[in-house]
Design a protein around this motif. Structure first.
Motif, PDB file in Angstrom:
ATOM      1  N   HIS A  55     102.641  77.070 -16.572  1.00  0.00           N
ATOM      2  CA  HIS A  55     102.602  78.517 -16.340  1.00  0.00           C
ATOM      3  C   HIS A  55     101.929  78.750 -14.989  1.00  0.00           C
ATOM      4  CE1 HIS A  55     103.740  79.347 -20.538  1.00  0.00           C
ATOM      5  NE2 HIS A  55     102.908  78.364 -20.841  1.00  0.00           N
ATOM      6  N   VAL A  56     102.719  78.717 -13.944  1.00  0.00           N
ATOM      7  CA  VAL A  56     102.182  78.823 -12.587  1.00  0.00           C
ATOM      8  C   VAL A  56     102.005  80.289 -12.220  1.00  0.00           C
ATOM      9  CG1 VAL A  56     102.596  78.291 -10.156  1.00  0.00           C
ATOM     10  CG2 VAL A  56     103.254  76.650 -11.935  1.00  0.00           C
ATOM     11  N   GLY A  57     100.843  80.620 -11.670  1.00  0.00           N
ATOM     12  CA  GLY A  57     100.582  81.984 -11.240  1.00  0.00           C
ATOM     13  C   GLY A  57      99.263  82.066 -10.512  1.00  0.00           C
ATOM     14  N   LEU A  58      98.971  83.228  -9.968  1.00  0.00           N
ATOM     15  CA  LEU A  58      97.728  83.481  -9.251  1.00  0.00           C
ATOM     16  C   LEU A  58      97.093  84.753  -9.807  1.00  0.00           C
ATOM     17  CD1 LEU A  58      98.989  82.935  -5.575  1.00  0.00           C
ATOM     18  CD2 LEU A  58      97.896  81.234  -7.053  1.00  0.00           C
ATOM     19  N   VAL A  59      95.773  84.744  -9.931  1.00  0.00           N
ATOM     20  CA  VAL A  59      95.040  85.916 -10.408  1.00  0.00           C
ATOM     21  C   VAL A  59      93.868  86.165  -9.462  1.00  0.00           C
ATOM     22  CG1 VAL A  59      93.716  86.944 -12.287  1.00  0.00           C
ATOM     23  CG2 VAL A  59      95.651  85.436 -12.808  1.00  0.00           C
ATOM     24  N   ALA A  60      93.782  87.379  -8.906  1.00  0.00           N
ATOM     25  CA  ALA A  60      92.652  87.758  -8.067  1.00  0.00           C
ATOM     26  C   ALA A  60      91.513  88.186  -8.987  1.00  0.00           C
ATOM     27  CB  ALA A  60      93.055  88.900  -7.126  1.00  0.00           C
ATOM     28  N   ALA A  61      90.449  87.408  -9.028  1.00  0.00           N
ATOM     29  CA  ALA A  61      89.406  87.608 -10.038  1.00  0.00           C
ATOM     30  C   ALA A  61      88.081  88.042  -9.419  1.00  0.00           C
ATOM     31  CB  ALA A  61      89.199  86.301 -10.822  1.00  0.00           C
ATOM     32  N   ASP A  62      87.447  89.034 -10.062  1.00  0.00           N
ATOM     33  CA  ASP A  62      86.094  89.410  -9.642  1.00  0.00           C
ATOM     34  C   ASP A  62      85.088  88.500 -10.360  1.00  0.00           C
ATOM     35  OD1 ASP A  62      85.981  90.324 -12.262  1.00  0.00           O
ATOM     36  OD2 ASP A  62      86.091  92.441 -11.721  1.00  0.00           O
ATOM     37  N   GLU A  63      83.805  88.725 -10.105  1.00  0.00           N
ATOM     38  CA  GLU A  63      82.779  87.836 -10.663  1.00  0.00           C
ATOM     39  C   GLU A  63      82.775  87.857 -12.187  1.00  0.00           C
ATOM     40  OE1 GLU A  63      78.922  88.461  -9.057  1.00  0.00           O
ATOM     41  OE2 GLU A  63      79.508  88.024  -6.978  1.00  0.00           O
ATOM     42  N   ALA A  64      82.994  89.035 -12.771  1.00  0.00           N
ATOM     43  CA  ALA A  64      82.970  89.141 -14.232  1.00  0.00           C
ATOM     44  C   ALA A  64      84.100  88.327 -14.853  1.00  0.00           C
ATOM     45  CB  ALA A  64      83.070  90.608 -14.651  1.00  0.00           C
TER      46      ALA A  64
END
Length: 296
Positions: free
Chosen positions: A78-87
């Protein structure tokens, strides 16, 4: 009312109970991560789906099942990208800790009581009916343990750009002695003409010569990360395999520049053969995928 476990059954009962607790923790922390993503959606991109939403991320992170007919050695990607904050990154870290704990409990069972693995595969899905109900009529067969414990990939610092590419040249190499190779050939069929030919070939080399058994690995997606700033050790980039969505530290909630890789891996080798390749080009024992090392 069931009777309590006997003294001989108690260690096995304890191992299974610890594994069940680790599985429960893994599900709970994954659900917490998904809830955090749904509360504060951030930019995401999916290679294999038209929309990278909460439903897509749920399918990716809770894909713990074999498909009917799936090779037992293969894992779903399951290839993908997620822009994640610290939480969100904190939730990912907690999930990965739970995955490591689950893997440790499995390793302990394999070492101390291997038959318990089959029972665990049968029992664990029923601890979470909401996960198990979608097995009915959907072509999903049984729990895939590796897909449970494989870690979620995370970049250790903000990334300026990501370049995704298929990697098709991977292989595992296992050293074999001449005697080990002989035993493997004899286990095939010592009366078969092609096996006899290989046995004669093997008898013609020194007993102490090391051999290499090569197993080609399935194509996989590799992400080349280019950091916004050099890391403390001076590194400016990193390559990593990504079978699950890659979480990228993104204080502004935006994804970095990313390319669109081909929909399928190339059918032929794309990398040039290394000039310092240590193995001969043609297999010495084709039935075993065994090669000789090049002479110095």
């Amino acid at each position: 009312m069931s009777s309590p476990p006997s003294a001989t059954d108690r260690p096995t009962y304890r191992l299974l109970a610890e594994l069940e607790a680790a599985f429960d923790a893994l599900i709970a922390r994954t659900e917490a991560l998904l809830a955090a993503f749904e509360r504060a959606p951030c930019e995401a991109w999916a290679f294999d789906a038209s929309t990278a939403d909460a439903a897509w991320l749920r399918r990716a992170l809770l894909d713990f099942w074999y498909q009917d007919g799936q090779d037992g050695r293969a894992t779903n990607s399951h290839v993908g990208l997620v822009a994640a904050d610290e939480a969100l990154l904190a939730h990912v870290a907690e999930v990965n800790v739970a995955k490591a704990e689950f893997a440790a409990r499995l390793a302990q069972i394999r070492e101390q009581h291997p038959p318990l693995i089959a029972e665990a595969k049968a029992v664990l899905p029923f601890r979470h009916p909401e996960l198990h109900t979608h097995l009915r009529g959907s072509g999903l067969a049984r729990l895939h343990l590796k897909q449970c414990w494989r870690a979620i990939p995370v970049a250790e610092a903000p990334v300026a750009r990501v370049r995704l590419a298929w990697y098709t040249s991977g292989r595992s190499i296992k050293r074999l002695s001449v005697r080990e190779a002989e035993r493997k050939l004899l286990a095939l069929d010592s009366d078969a003409p092609h096996v006899r030919i290989q046995l004669r070939r093997l008898a013609g080399i020194p007993d102490g010569e090391p051999l290499a058994q090569v197993q080609a690995q399935a194509p996989l997606m590799r992400a080349n990360l280019f950091y916004c700033e050099p890391l403390e050790d001076g590194r400016t980039r990193r390559a990593m395999n990504v079978a699950l969505p890659l979480f990228l530290p993104a204080p502004r909630g935006r994804l970095p520049d990313c390319n669109q890789p081909p929909a399928a891996p190339p059918t032929q080798r794309t990398r040039a053969r290394r000039s310092d390749e240590r193995l001969e080009e043609t297999p010495f024992l084709p039935s075993l995928r065994v090669y000789r090392y090049r002479s110095a």
